[in-house]
Design a protein around this motif. Sequence first.
Motif, PDB file in Angstrom:
ATOM      1  N   CYS A 234      -6.496  -5.289   9.910  1.00 27.96           N
ATOM      2  CA  CYS A 234      -6.015  -6.599  10.355  1.00 27.96           C
ATOM      3  C   CYS A 234      -6.022  -6.702  11.878  1.00 27.96           C
ATOM      4  CB  CYS A 234      -4.611  -6.855   9.815  1.00 27.96           C
ATOM      5  SG  CYS A 234      -4.556  -7.168   8.029  1.00 27.96           S
ATOM      6  N   GLU A 235      -5.602  -5.645  12.551  1.00 30.01           N
ATOM      7  CA  GLU A 235      -5.594  -5.663  14.012  1.00 30.01           C
ATOM      8  C   GLU A 235      -7.007  -5.761  14.575  1.00 30.01           C
ATOM      9  OE1 GLU A 235      -3.403  -2.197  15.107  1.00 30.01           O
ATOM     10  OE2 GLU A 235      -1.439  -3.109  14.654  1.00 30.01           O
ATOM     11  N   LYS A 236      -7.928  -5.037  13.986  1.00 25.90           N
ATOM     12  CA  LYS A 236      -9.319  -5.046  14.443  1.00 25.90           C
ATOM     13  C   LYS A 236      -9.945  -6.429  14.306  1.00 25.90           C
ATOM     14  CE  LYS A 236     -13.862  -3.070  13.375  1.00 25.90           C
ATOM     15  NZ  LYS A 236     -14.610  -2.143  12.476  1.00 25.90           N
ATOM     16  N   ASN A 237      -9.573  -7.148  13.251  1.00 25.65           N
ATOM     17  CA  ASN A 237     -10.171  -8.459  12.979  1.00 25.65           C
ATOM     18  C   ASN A 237      -9.270  -9.631  13.381  1.00 25.65           C
ATOM     19  OD1 ASN A 237     -12.803  -7.908  11.333  1.00 25.65           O
ATOM     20  ND2 ASN A 237     -11.283  -6.515  10.466  1.00 25.65           N
ATOM     21  N   ASN A 238      -8.216  -9.339  14.148  1.00 23.71           N
ATOM     22  CA  ASN A 238      -7.283 -10.369  14.625  1.00 23.71           C
ATOM     23  C   ASN A 238      -6.753 -11.226  13.482  1.00 23.71           C
ATOM     24  OD1 ASN A 238      -7.544  -9.739  17.471  1.00 23.71           O
ATOM     25  ND2 ASN A 238      -9.601 -10.644  17.354  1.00 23.71           N
ATOM     26  N   ILE A 239      -6.342 -10.554  12.419  1.00 22.16           N
ATOM     27  CA  ILE A 239      -5.836 -11.238  11.224  1.00 22.16           C
ATOM     28  C   ILE A 239      -4.314 -11.250  11.249  1.00 22.16           C
ATOM     29  CG2 ILE A 239      -5.614 -11.066   8.715  1.00 22.16           C
ATOM     30  CD1 ILE A 239      -8.447  -9.758   8.761  1.00 22.16           C
ATOM     31  N   GLU A 240      -3.742 -12.434  11.063  1.00 21.36           N
ATOM     32  CA  GLU A 240      -2.295 -12.553  10.936  1.00 21.36           C
ATOM     33  C   GLU A 240      -1.936 -12.401   9.461  1.00 21.36           C
ATOM     34  OE1 GLU A 240       1.301 -15.774  11.779  1.00 21.36           O
ATOM     35  OE2 GLU A 240      -0.647 -16.016  12.769  1.00 21.36           O
ATOM     36  N   THR A 241      -1.265 -11.341   9.134  1.00 24.46           N
ATOM     37  CA  THR A 241      -1.003 -11.025   7.730  1.00 24.46           C
ATOM     38  C   THR A 241       0.477 -11.142   7.374  1.00 24.46           C
ATOM     39  OG1 THR A 241      -1.260  -9.326   6.003  1.00 24.46           O
ATOM     40  CG2 THR A 241      -0.729  -8.552   8.214  1.00 24.46           C
ATOM     41  N   THR A 242       0.733 -11.402   6.124  1.00 26.16           N
ATOM     42  CA  THR A 242       2.082 -11.349   5.567  1.00 26.16           C
ATOM     43  C   THR A 242       2.239 -10.016   4.846  1.00 26.16           C
ATOM     44  OG1 THR A 242       2.216 -13.761   5.260  1.00 26.16           O
ATOM     45  CG2 THR A 242       3.666 -12.404   3.900  1.00 26.16           C
ATOM     46  N   VAL A 243       3.386  -9.390   4.994  1.00 27.83           N
ATOM     47  CA  VAL A 243       3.683  -8.132   4.303  1.00 27.83           C
ATOM     48  C   VAL A 243       4.828  -8.389   3.329  1.00 27.83           C
ATOM     49  CG1 VAL A 243       4.496  -5.758   4.541  1.00 27.83           C
ATOM     50  CG2 VAL A 243       2.887  -6.706   6.218  1.00 27.83           C
ATOM     51  N   ILE A 244       4.649  -7.922   2.102  1.00 29.07           N
ATOM     52  CA  ILE A 244       5.645  -8.103   1.050  1.00 29.07           C
ATOM     53  C   ILE A 244       6.226  -6.746   0.664  1.00 29.07           C
ATOM     54  CG2 ILE A 244       5.996  -8.816  -1.355  1.00 29.07           C
ATOM     55  CD1 ILE A 244       3.609 -10.748  -0.930  1.00 29.07           C
ATOM     56  N   GLU A 245       7.541  -6.673   0.617  1.00 30.44           N
ATOM     57  CA  GLU A 245       8.192  -5.475   0.077  1.00 30.44           C
ATOM     58  C   GLU A 245       8.403  -5.722  -1.410  1.00 30.44           C
ATOM     59  OE1 GLU A 245      10.766  -2.797  -1.589  1.00 30.44           O
ATOM     60  OE2 GLU A 245      11.466  -4.845  -1.284  1.00 30.44           O
ATOM     61  N   TYR A 246       7.834  -4.838  -2.234  1.00 30.46           N
ATOM     62  CA  TYR A 246       7.903  -5.025  -3.679  1.00 30.46           C
ATOM     63  C   TYR A 246       8.146  -3.688  -4.358  1.00 30.46           C
ATOM     64  CZ  TYR A 246       6.741  -6.668  -8.381  1.00 30.46           C
ATOM     65  OH  TYR A 246       6.795  -6.999  -9.719  1.00 30.46           O
TER      66      TYR A 246
END
Length: 256
Positions: A234-246
């Motif tokens: 994600c950092e390499k591709n400048n992606i803004e991601t959501t992280v889910i705790e499951y």
Amino acid sequence: MSEISRVFITFLAYVKRPRLYPELGRKIIKNTLRRKSAIKGKEKTNSWAASVAVSQKEAVSRLFSQDIEAFRNHFNEILQEAGRKEKECPVKMGGAGALELIYYACEFTKAENVLETGVAYGWSSLAALLSLKKRNGILYSSDMPYLAQDGDQYVGCIVPENLKENWKLYRFADKESLPKIFSEKDSFDVFHYDSDKSYNGRMWAYNKVYERLRSGGVFISDDIGDNSAYQDFCEKNNIETTVIEYQGKYIGVFIK
């Protein structure tokens, strides 16, 4: 079964299946020369994931403007029957994950072509197929046979017969399955990753699939805390991601 017995049975199962020899070679290298690289960056990513994680309910609401409660209410009978089939299965595989996330990702994109790696009982497959069926779409799945348990016939066992006409299952490792799938379909609406947990395995698949995920498509990866592959990608591709705790683990999801 002891660890030595399990490894020996798995090796013999590979020997009997020449089509899986390429994956056998990769596993030998991964478990000898590249053992440490499999968990590269694990502490870094778990610290990051813990600091930004939200619940599945919040993520589905934020990304897809849906309430996850409707899913289990609407499909209660199907899910109950799937649970019964899992309990009756003599082979133990990975359990159900964030089914609502997968289903609403498919609904959000009005998916007609979905790709997943990793099937096990077929919970994630079921979630995708319940949406795809509405549009007569296709789920393309990659999963290895469960060699140590002689469980080939049980992969996807909870998926109802009426959904299987919308499902294409490729029984190889990702590096063999994905090229076969790409030769048939080169653009996907949703991608769900839940197979090779190693750093190198993830990065290879992430890159291959990302370029074939359409704009507006949804990218989901389970167990991102195993190493830093997802965070680095994600950092390499400048992606803004959501992280889910499951259930004590972390899932990454973003809209391309």
